[in-house]
Scaffold this active site. Structure first.
Site, PDB file in Angstrom:
ATOM      1  N   HIS A   1       0.787  -1.233   0.000  1.00 58.53           N
ATOM      2  CA  HIS A   1       0.000   0.000   0.000  1.00 58.53           C
ATOM      3  C   HIS A   1       0.823   1.289   0.000  1.00 58.53           C
ATOM      4  O   HIS A   1       0.317   2.355  -0.372  1.00 58.53           O
ATOM      5  CB  HIS A   1      -0.924   0.005   1.226  1.00 58.53           C
ATOM      6  CG  HIS A   1      -2.198   0.769   1.021  1.00 58.53           C
ATOM      7  ND1 HIS A   1      -2.278   1.892   0.240  1.00 58.53           N
ATOM      8  CD2 HIS A   1      -3.451   0.566   1.487  1.00 58.53           C
ATOM      9  CE1 HIS A   1      -3.525   2.358   0.248  1.00 58.53           C
ATOM     10  NE2 HIS A   1      -4.255   1.554   0.988  1.00 58.53           N
TER      11      HIS A   1
ATOM     12  N   TYR B   1     -14.698   6.006   8.371  1.00 54.56           N
ATOM     13  CA  TYR B   1     -13.686   6.467   7.418  1.00 54.56           C
ATOM     14  C   TYR B   1     -14.093   6.030   6.017  1.00 54.56           C
ATOM     15  O   TYR B   1     -14.351   4.854   5.772  1.00 54.56           O
ATOM     16  CB  TYR B   1     -12.346   5.838   7.792  1.00 54.56           C
ATOM     17  CG  TYR B   1     -11.161   6.195   6.921  1.00 54.56           C
ATOM     18  CD1 TYR B   1     -10.150   7.006   7.409  1.00 54.56           C
ATOM     19  CD2 TYR B   1     -11.014   5.684   5.630  1.00 54.56           C
ATOM     20  CE1 TYR B   1      -9.035   7.312   6.639  1.00 54.56           C
ATOM     21  CE2 TYR B   1      -9.921   5.988   4.847  1.00 54.56           C
ATOM     22  CZ  TYR B   1      -8.926   6.795   5.357  1.00 54.56           C
ATOM     23  OH  TYR B   1      -7.826   7.106   4.587  1.00 54.56           O
TER      24      TYR B   1
ATOM     25  N   THR C   1      -4.883  10.702  -0.727  1.00 50.14           N
ATOM     26  CA  THR C   1      -6.255  10.540  -0.258  1.00 50.14           C
ATOM     27  C   THR C   1      -6.594  11.551   0.825  1.00 50.14           C
ATOM     28  O   THR C   1      -5.721  12.189   1.411  1.00 50.14           O
ATOM     29  CB  THR C   1      -6.476   9.127   0.342  1.00 50.14           C
ATOM     30  OG1 THR C   1      -5.594   8.953   1.460  1.00 50.14           O
ATOM     31  CG2 THR C   1      -6.228   8.054  -0.687  1.00 50.14           C
TER      32      THR C   1
END
Length: 738
Positions: free
Chosen positions: A439, A555, A568
């Protein structure tokens, strides 16, 4: 062994008559072709660099300006208002290329035209920058938004979660922070914004991802699924041959800067910076912080099968191997009967365990000799390939099948994925595929862009024979894949086993429930006059309240790629408006018209928050950066400490799709990927990933932990199903048979 001979371009021996050279013509040919290929790439990058440097100008536009200037001069019209004559006087006289007046006149006109052209480029660039910096178009159709500061917007987001006493305490902390601490921290952040390309992204990558010492498996890496309603071939090696070839085709386009940017709502181009580290990238473990190692090129992939590691070349000379050649190479690995070396089988468990333990083992056992050579082959590979012996697949008649497929992709057996690589392709025995993705280097839409291209290319451009093999005839003279050689001592094997136990405990604790919601999809949601994402997010709030009897901090990831190097921002989906709707639904005493009104208010609020997040007006990344500055300065802030320590018990993400129009989804409605998923963020929370797959279906991936008595992924999934149906009933949306 042919590959051993070709590895040396020349050999020499010393004899009484002198030095005897023996050249390998084949090896020199490959060296020559490799050099040609490298120079081609360099020249393409230089050309693209020049064109990018003069954008939105071009050589053609420069020529047009020069011709207009020369033409006007011959027509006795001085469009330069005397500047050409001034330039001509500055040119040296009487020698060299400036000997004749005509040459001097043409050169001065070229200099003037170039100046005008460059001024035009500067003007257009500034205009374009101003236009792209304007985000008001996202709000125009929905009215003006309120102007809250980030701190008070945070208070608004937690109001439905706190009672009056707790809210008053947070309000006091926020007021104190805003009046005393925030102005000082903000000055440093403003200074960074002037200096850095993006004031958030580098700190986000470092402190959220690379400095985390927790295992990557379940906690960080996520997975992506294949097409689940169609199958191109059952042959494992053939499917992988096409897919790997398509991936290198994509990398070639990326290197040549031929991939068009994704457009936000079809209007504004989004930053493609994250794509740069898609290939040839590995996360290197460190004792305090990890490092992302990115190479400019890599000509091989690393492959794992039955406990053995292999190196497979992607090129022969300067030519990319054809899919049928790659199929042959992968089939050779599948047919190889050799057993794993001592300690080799579970070696990749090091990448699944704690980061500190992996860093220490890497330094102690892999810093020299054959272990370093073999590890370099993996870490310097374009990407990692796992050839699995299992055959998971989605069977619509078997509800558990999609969840088992997801579990296989999320963590496998904890030692058959190299979790540090930017991504691992998992090829199952039945031809089904998937990805496990690290990630830190990028977010899910980036790997989704690659995956859409690869699946579309595999299906519609490369194709298969009637028997399921890759098209064409393979080159049987290609050297076989190279086995990587290891010398793993007992001490290292003990560390591997320890990491394996840590990773297995994490994997076994994950409950994953994946399902396809069939009653309706995006098409019928739009009849409710709301965005599909807002519809699903409000349904998640209703489902969570029914599941847990309370609301929680929620979230939702929103991308900020309308900004350079943006990643993001958080959309806090649990709002006062959504909780009011949920409470009214649960009470059951409100008339349908009131419930519709409450839903529309909640939907409008959510859509507005999403737009604010996309346009840089979100809450969490700004507060995160203020927190980092406070740590650098040694400033204590009770407000920031509390904000950054709040658990996200409901972490959600919508999966992007159809970023590339490789095919018409209406013509091929069954060519659907099922999206992907991730592990729960909080020990007592849920992770929810969903893909609104076209007009008629939605895929959900829900994760939780067995060790929590408060959560149950399947139970929550059933609540989500019912919440979607209940909201649709408010608007009398007709549903298909489920």
């Amino acid at each position: 062994m042919a590959e051993a001979h070709q590895a040396v371009a020349f050999q020499f021996t010393v004899t009484p008559d002198g030095v005897d050279f023996r050249l390998s013509r084949e090896a020199l040919k490959h060296v020559y072709l490799s050099g040609i290929n490298s120079w081609k790439k360099r020249l393409i990058r230089i050309k693209n660099g020049i064109l990018r440097g003069v954008y939105p100008g071009s050589p053609t536009s420069w020529l047009v300006v020069v011709m207009a200037t020369v033409g006007s001069s011959y027509c006795k019209v001085d469009i330069s208002m005397g500047l050409i004559c001034c330039i001509q006087r500055w040119l040296p006289e009487g020698c060299g290329p400036y000997r004749t007046p005509q040459t001097r006149a043409l050169l001065s006109m070229a200099v003037f035209s170039t100046g005008v052209w460059m001024m035009g480029i500067f003007f257009f660039r500034q205009t374009l920058k101003m236009l792209l910096s304007y985000h008001g178009w996202m709000f125009e159709m929905h009215g003006q938004t309120s102007h809250f500061t980030k701190v008070w917007a945070y208070l608004e987001s937690v109001r439905p979660l706190l009672d009056d006493e707790e809210y008053y305490r947070m309000e006091t902390l926020a007021k104190e922070f805003q009046d005393k601490t925030a102005p000082r921290l903000q000055k440093y952040l403003v200074l960074k914004s002037w200096w850095a390309t993006n004031y958030v992204s580098d700190w986000w990558e470092e402190y959220v991802y690379l400095r985390s010492r927790a295992p990557l498996v379940v906690n960080s890496n996520y997975y992506v699924m294949d097409f689940v309603l169609i199958k191109n071939t059952d042959i494992q090696a053939a499917r992988l041959g096409n897919i790997v070839h398509a991936m290198i085709m994509y990398r070639r386009k990326l290197d040549r800067e031929e991939i068009k940017p994704v457009m936000a709502l079809g209007i504004v181009p989004m930053c493609s910076y994250q794509m740069e580290r898609m290939f040839n990238t590995t996360r290197i473990p460190g004792k305090e912080t990890d490092l992302l190692q990115h190479l400019s090129d890599s000509r091989h992939v690393a492959v794992y099968h039955k406990g053995r590691f292999f190196k497979v070349w992607l090129y022969e000379g300067s030519h990319l191997l054809k899919p049928c050649d790659l199929e042959m190479q992968f089939q050779r690995i599948l047919d190889d009967p050799s057993p794993p070396q001592p300690g080799e089988e579970k070696l990749a468990a090091l990448t699944a365990g704690g980061r500190v333990e992996w860093a220490q083992a890497r330094q102690a056992f892999f810093s020299s000799g054959k272990n370093k050579t073999a590890l370099d082959a993996i870490e310097r590979a374009a990407f990692f390939v796992a050839l699995d012996e299992e055959s998971p697949h989605y069977d619509p008649e078997d509800e558990a099948s999609l969840s088992l497929y997801g579990k296989a992709l999320l963590h496998g057996n904890c030692y058959n994925r190299w979790f540090d690589k930017s991504f691992t392709i998992i090829a199952f025995k039945n031809g089904q595929l998937g990805l496990n993705t690290e990630h830190a280097w990028a977010d899910a839409p980036i790997i989704g862009h690659l995956w859409e291209f690869v699946l579309g290319t595999d299906t519609f451009h490369l194709g298969y024979t009637e028997t399921g093999h890759c098209l064409g005839k393979p080159n049987r003279m290609l050297a076989a894949p190279q086995r990587l050689q290891w010398d793993i001592p007992k001490q290292c094997q003990a560390v591997i086993e320890s990491s394996y136990r840590v990773a297995t405990a994490l994997a076994d604790d994950v409950e994953l429930y994946c399902f396809q919601f069939l009653p309706f999809g995006k098409g019928l949601i739009k009849k409710c006059r709301t965005s599909p994402d807002a519809f699903v997010q409000i349904a998640l709030q209703l489902a969570h309240f029914r599941d847990r009897g309370k609301f929680c901090l929620t979230y939702e990831a929103s991308m900020t790629r309308m900004f350079r190097e943006g990643r993001t921002e958080t959309v806090r989906s649990c709002t006062s408006e959504s909780t009011a709707f949920v409470q009214a639904m649960v009470k059951g005493s409100h008339v349908k018209a009131d419930l519709q009104d409450l839903f529309r208010k909640a939907s409008k609020k959510h859509q507005n928050m999403y737009r604010l997040a996309m346009t840089g007006a979100g809450i969490d990344r700004h507060l995160f950066c203020l927190y980092v500055v406070s740590k650098y300065l040694g400033v204590s802030s009770p407000f920031l400490a509390e904000v950054l320590s709040e658990p996200w018990r409901l972490s959600t993400s919508q999966i992007a799709q159809f970023q590339i129009r490789m095919f018409d989804p209406e013509q091929y409605p069954n060519h659907l990927g099922a999206g992907g998923g991730f592990g729960p963020v909080a020990d007592d929370g849920y992770g929810v990933s969903y893909m609104i797959a076209g007009e008629n279906t939605i895929f959900f991936h829900i994760s939780s932990k067995f060790s929590s008595s408060e959560t149950n992924a399947q139970r929550f999934g059933n609540h989500i199903r019912q919440a979607l149906l209940d909201i649709a009933d408010l608007f009398q949306v007709p549903k298909a048979d489920s």
